[in-house]
Design a protein around this motif. Structure first.
Motif, mmCIF file in Angstrom:
data_model
loop_
_atom_site.group_PDB
_atom_site.id
_atom_site.type_symbol
_atom_site.label_atom_id
_atom_site.label_comp_id
_atom_site.label_asym_id
_atom_site.label_seq_id
_atom_site.Cartn_x
_atom_site.Cartn_y
_atom_site.Cartn_z
ATOM 1 N N UNK A 18 0.830 -1.214 0.000
ATOM 2 C CA UNK A 18 0.000 0.000 0.000
ATOM 3 C C UNK A 18 0.859 1.257 0.000
ATOM 4 N N UNK A 19 0.394 2.275 -0.723
ATOM 5 C CA UNK A 19 1.096 3.554 -0.779
ATOM 6 C C UNK A 19 0.068 4.670 -0.585
ATOM 7 N N UNK A 20 0.522 5.781 -0.026
ATOM 8 C CA UNK A 20 -0.323 6.956 0.178
ATOM 9 C C UNK A 20 -0.224 7.837 -1.058
ATOM 10 N N UNK A 21 -1.370 8.196 -1.616
ATOM 11 C CA UNK A 21 -1.407 9.026 -2.818
ATOM 12 C C UNK A 21 -2.508 10.072 -2.668
ATOM 13 N N UNK A 22 -2.418 11.120 -3.480
ATOM 14 C CA UNK A 22 -3.478 12.123 -3.548
ATOM 15 C C UNK A 22 -4.461 11.699 -4.635
ATOM 16 N N UNK A 23 -5.714 11.518 -4.242
ATOM 17 C CA UNK A 23 -6.767 11.172 -5.204
ATOM 18 C C UNK A 23 -7.402 12.461 -5.716
ATOM 19 N N UNK A 24 -7.339 12.654 -7.037
ATOM 20 C CA UNK A 24 -7.891 13.856 -7.659
ATOM 21 C C UNK A 24 -9.120 13.444 -8.470
ATOM 22 N N UNK A 25 -10.295 13.883 -8.014
ATOM 23 C CA UNK A 25 -11.555 13.589 -8.703
ATOM 24 C C UNK A 25 -11.960 14.816 -9.500
ATOM 25 N N UNK A 26 -12.118 14.644 -10.809
ATOM 26 C CA UNK A 26 -12.407 15.755 -11.719
ATOM 27 C C UNK A 26 -13.904 15.793 -11.991
ATOM 28 N N UNK A 27 -14.524 16.929 -11.717
ATOM 29 C CA UNK A 27 -15.985 17.035 -11.868
ATOM 30 C C UNK A 27 -16.400 16.985 -13.339
ATOM 31 N N UNK A 28 -15.678 17.704 -14.205
ATOM 32 C CA UNK A 28 -16.012 17.721 -15.628
ATOM 33 C C UNK A 28 -15.029 16.819 -16.383
ATOM 34 N N UNK A 29 -15.482 15.691 -16.944
ATOM 35 C CA UNK A 29 -14.566 14.769 -17.626
ATOM 36 C C UNK A 29 -13.743 15.416 -18.741
#
Length: 359
Positions: free
Chosen positions: A61-72
């Motif tokens: 397991x690794x710690x990462x920043x999850x970036x969720x983009x609202x507009x595809x």
């Protein structure tokens, strides 16, 4: 995300699914990642949060920043910004195609039978979608596609760009028509067929590089736009290119792809040329790649996306720009490791009625 569906009453629908928000991941020093999250939130509609995923290299397991983009539509540009923001960052899941990402998230696939619940906002939108099909089924029902076939008269093996010219042969509903400029401009005749029959699938020979671009240019000279797309988006065009693969220089022709319809060029599609349209439908279903993209790419790309879907479902990070070199191996290790996908030691002897399985 835009979807095109065929209803049981044969009505064609263009639907928007506003619930699809693609994600990618960034690995780096946590203080820098938190600073990046604040920077992205000030620039675009994104949601950033720390998450734990699995490394593809060691399974840890690794710690990462999850970036969720609202507009595809902003997915690729935001990923490019992050890549420039700090070259020490490592990006994952950032160069994947949006269409298969949508299929993975919603558990659907191209040409699948689905149940859809819709609502009205600015236009018809999808509230819920559920697959009623199995991509691995051997016997399945395909959508009732209306098909228009276009080709030039004469030898189809000769590329029209090399000088071959002739009348345009159009076939739909079993009826063949000959379109020539002597009667009326060919683009006018094709436009008439598009409006009268509204085909779902256009099958051409040399349509990518010659037929459709020529028809579009003629229509433009005559002052109208050919109704190749069912919506107002521009016709997709990509340039031809040459590339190196396994020590050989290969040529990939230009492509012309449509919105709301499918365009398959039999002279620019290995799978459709070798396995006909049934093979193309099968490939698109199991790889979850768009039909028009599946027609113009290699089976290897499809297999890679099947592997990436498995990684996605397992929570394993998919490296961007996948070009990690193989680690050095002792000759004995290489002999054991690099034996192809599967090796069957054959039975010695002479046999009749033998089937050969090639990948």
């Amino acid at each position: 995300m835009t979807l095109w569906l065929i209803q049981p009453n044969q009505k064609r629908l263009r639907l928007i699914d506003p619930s699809f928000h693609p994600r990618f991941y960034v690995q780096g020093a946590e203080p820098r990642l938190r600073q990046l999250g604040l920077e992205l939130a000030a620039r675009a509609r994104v949601h950033c949060a720390m998450a734990e995923k699995f490394s593809i290299w060691d399974g840890q397991p690794v710690r990462v920043l999850e970036v969720t983009v609202h507009h595809p539509v902003q997915f690729a540009s935001i990923a490019r910004f992050v890549r420039r923001y700090d070259t020490r960052f490592t990006l994952y899941n950032s160069d994947l195609m949006l269409a298969p990402l949508y299929c993975w998230e919603k558990n659907v696939f191209p040409l699948a039978l689905v149940d859809v619940e819709t609502a009205r906002q600015d236009g018809p939108v999808i509230r819920a979608i559920e697959c009623r099909d199995d991509e691995w089924a051997l016997d399945y029902e395909l959508p009732p596609l209306r098909t228009l076939q276009l080709r030039l008269e004469g030898l189809s093996l000769v590329d029209p760009q090399h000088g071959r010219r002739g009348a345009l042969l159009a076939e739909i509903d079993g009826e063949e028509q000959v379109l020539e400029d002597s009667d009326q401009p060919v683009a006018v005749g094709v436009e008439r067929l598009l409006r009268a029959h509204d085909p779902d699938l256009i099958v051409t020979e040399w349509g990518d590089s010659t037929l459709l671009p020529s028809l579009m240019r003629q229509a433009q000279r005559l002052g109208f736009e050919l109704s190749l797309n069912r919506d107002r988006t521009p016709v997709g065009r990509s340039r031809s290119r040459s590339y190196m693969s396994y020590g050989r220089i290969l040529y990939k022709g230009s492509s012309t792809t449509l919105s709301g319809r499918l365009h398959v060029d039999l002279r620019n599609s290995f799978i459709a040329h070798q396995c006909e349209l049934d093979g193309l439908w099968e490939l698109a279903r199991i790889t979850k790649l768009p039909v028009q993209y599946s027609a113009r790419t290699s089976t290897g790309t499809g297999i890679s996306y099947m592997q990436m879907e498995t990684a996605y479902r397992d929570g394993t990070l998919i490296p961007a720009q996948k070009a990690e070199p193989e680690s050095p191996k002792h000759p004995g290790e290489l002999l054991l490791a690099d034996r192809g996908g599967l090796v069957f030691p054959p039975r010695l002897g002479f046999f009749e009625n033998v089937a050969e399985l090639d990948f």
